[in-house]
Write a protein that holds these residues in place. Sequence first.
Motif, PDB file in Angstrom:
ATOM      1  N   ALA A 147       0.830  -1.205   0.000  1.00 36.65           N
ATOM      2  CA  ALA A 147       0.000   0.000   0.000  1.00 36.65           C
ATOM      3  C   ALA A 147       0.864   1.255   0.000  1.00 36.65           C
ATOM      4  O   ALA A 147       0.541   2.251  -0.667  1.00 36.65           O
ATOM      5  N   ALA A 148       1.965   1.222   0.747  1.00 40.53           N
ATOM      6  CA  ALA A 148       2.879   2.364   0.765  1.00 40.53           C
ATOM      7  C   ALA A 148       3.534   2.562  -0.599  1.00 40.53           C
ATOM      8  O   ALA A 148       3.713   3.698  -1.058  1.00 40.53           O
ATOM      9  N   ALA A 149       3.891   1.459  -1.264  1.00 42.94           N
ATOM     10  CA  ALA A 149       4.454   1.556  -2.614  1.00 42.94           C
ATOM     11  C   ALA A 149       3.412   2.102  -3.586  1.00 42.94           C
ATOM     12  O   ALA A 149       3.726   2.943  -4.445  1.00 42.94           O
ATOM     13  N   PHE A 150       2.181   1.614  -3.477  1.00 45.93           N
ATOM     14  CA  PHE A 150       1.082   2.086  -4.331  1.00 45.93           C
ATOM     15  C   PHE A 150       0.920   3.600  -4.187  1.00 45.93           C
ATOM     16  O   PHE A 150       0.718   4.318  -5.172  1.00 45.93           O
ATOM     17  N   HIS A 151       1.025   4.087  -2.963  1.00 43.08           N
ATOM     18  CA  HIS A 151       0.914   5.522  -2.722  1.00 43.08           C
ATOM     19  C   HIS A 151       2.046   6.289  -3.399  1.00 43.08           C
ATOM     20  O   HIS A 151       1.824   7.372  -3.960  1.00 43.08           O
ATOM     21  N   LEU A 152       3.243   5.749  -3.372  1.00 35.90           N
ATOM     22  CA  LEU A 152       4.375   6.408  -4.025  1.00 35.90           C
ATOM     23  C   LEU A 152       4.152   6.508  -5.533  1.00 35.90           C
ATOM     24  O   LEU A 152       4.536   7.506  -6.155  1.00 35.90           O
ATOM     25  N   TRP A 153       3.552   5.488  -6.127  1.00 36.30           N
ATOM     26  CA  TRP A 153       3.344   5.474  -7.577  1.00 36.30           C
ATOM     27  C   TRP A 153       2.135   6.293  -8.000  1.00 36.30           C
ATOM     28  O   TRP A 153       2.162   6.941  -9.047  1.00 36.30           O
ATOM     29  N   HIS A 154       1.074   6.255  -7.218  1.00 33.24           N
ATOM     30  CA  HIS A 154      -0.210   6.805  -7.672  1.00 33.24           C
ATOM     31  C   HIS A 154      -0.747   7.951  -6.829  1.00 33.24           C
ATOM     32  O   HIS A 154      -1.782   8.529  -7.177  1.00 33.24           O
ATOM     33  N   GLY A 155      -0.081   8.264  -5.718  1.00 31.41           N
ATOM     34  CA  GLY A 155      -0.537   9.365  -4.886  1.00 31.41           C
ATOM     35  C   GLY A 155      -1.762   9.065  -4.048  1.00 31.41           C
ATOM     36  O   GLY A 155      -2.385   9.974  -3.496  1.00 31.41           O
ATOM     37  N   ARG A 156      -2.143   7.800  -3.920  1.00 30.87           N
ATOM     38  CA  ARG A 156      -3.294   7.404  -3.108  1.00 30.87           C
ATOM     39  C   ARG A 156      -2.895   6.229  -2.223  1.00 30.87           C
ATOM     40  O   ARG A 156      -2.189   5.325  -2.671  1.00 30.87           O
ATOM     41  N   HIS A 157      -3.376   6.248  -0.977  1.00 29.91           N
ATOM     42  CA  HIS A 157      -3.100   5.141  -0.058  1.00 29.91           C
ATOM     43  C   HIS A 157      -4.371   4.307   0.074  1.00 29.91           C
ATOM     44  O   HIS A 157      -5.350   4.746   0.679  1.00 29.91           O
ATOM     45  N   PRO A 158      -4.384   3.101  -0.481  1.00 29.51           N
ATOM     46  CA  PRO A 158      -5.611   2.299  -0.490  1.00 29.51           C
ATOM     47  C   PRO A 158      -5.938   1.717   0.885  1.00 29.51           C
ATOM     48  O   PRO A 158      -5.070   1.581   1.747  1.00 29.51           O
ATOM     49  N   ASP A 159      -7.183   1.354   1.064  1.00 30.97           N
ATOM     50  CA  ASP A 159      -7.633   0.652   2.261  1.00 30.97           C
ATOM     51  C   ASP A 159      -7.078  -0.769   2.218  1.00 30.97           C
ATOM     52  O   ASP A 159      -7.328  -1.518   1.268  1.00 30.97           O
ATOM     53  N   THR A 160      -6.325  -1.149   3.235  1.00 31.63           N
ATOM     54  CA  THR A 160      -5.657  -2.449   3.204  1.00 31.63           C
ATOM     55  C   THR A 160      -6.481  -3.577   3.817  1.00 31.63           C
ATOM     56  O   THR A 160      -6.229  -4.751   3.534  1.00 31.63           O
ATOM     57  N   ASP A 161      -7.453  -3.250   4.651  1.00 25.36           N
ATOM     58  CA  ASP A 161      -8.163  -4.302   5.381  1.00 25.36           C
ATOM     59  C   ASP A 161      -8.902  -5.296   4.476  1.00 25.36           C
ATOM     60  O   ASP A 161      -8.828  -6.511   4.710  1.00 25.36           O
ATOM     61  N   PRO A 162      -9.627  -4.848   3.435  1.00 23.59           N
ATOM     62  CA  PRO A 162     -10.311  -5.829   2.580  1.00 23.59           C
ATOM     63  C   PRO A 162      -9.338  -6.777   1.877  1.00 23.59           C
ATOM     64  O   PRO A 162      -9.618  -7.983   1.750  1.00 23.59           O
TER      65      PRO A 162
END
Length: 275
Positions: free
Chosen positions: A250-265
């Motif tokens: 999720a932290a990597a995703f945020h670095l690439w796309h500028g959004r931090h996804p919900d990890t629980d699901p």
Amino acid sequence: MSALHAVFGQPISHSRSPAIHAAFGQAEGIALQYRTIETGVDSFPAALQAFFEEGGRGANVTLPLKEAAFALCGSHGTAARRAGAVNTLVWQQDHWHGENTDGSGLVRDLTSRHGLDLRGCRVLLLGAGGAARGVAPALLDAGITELVVANRTPARADTLVDALGEPGRAVSAYWEALNEQGDFEIIINATSAARSDTPPPKLSLGLVNSRTSAVDLNYGAAAVPFLSWARAAGCRKQIDGLGMLVEQAAAAFHLWHGRHPDTDPVYAQLRTQTG
């Protein structure tokens, strides 16, 4: 046109990263392609260049390539620089920028998902490779009192401790003499022994107290031997690396796309599949 991403490692066919990032992308409405690329240390530079020429601009890196990835980057984030290892690559204008999200992912999983308070804990870190390097600085930042690093090759443990620059708080120990170190509130397995043919030396039950939690940075079958030992030793909690995997992704995703996804699901889905 969807963005091209990948995870590099060896072995890599077992990786859950493609499924994790596909789920993140779907939840955030971001189209992306994410593939696995198997490569060893020697062939990694050429594989990364080929990925870039195909349009790749963001990648994850796992065993045994994290230290090699660090050397290939033209710039580094603070966590990567302190670790001397990279697990996330981001293309910036004319070079790869290296980040390390392993440590923040582990701390977030342990504190938010499993309810551990790391402050004041004495921590034993087994291993001194790229995985250990990634998590060690974040553990110190989280407020642990002491980090003892043990590795089958003592010189690597010494090198990691020296790089951390925390004399007195971060120390190395001989694996064969761990029974002289007393007990710990957290024992973390950052070795890849379960993926190799050489098992690590057996651990003493004297390392465990009534509050001890055991954490394996591996997940699935690779985490079974250590967590089985932890269960038999009476560790209060036995935690595998699945949650850390999701949080660092999720932290990597945020670095690439500028959004931090919900990890629980995503974690819940993977936990159902993994057990």
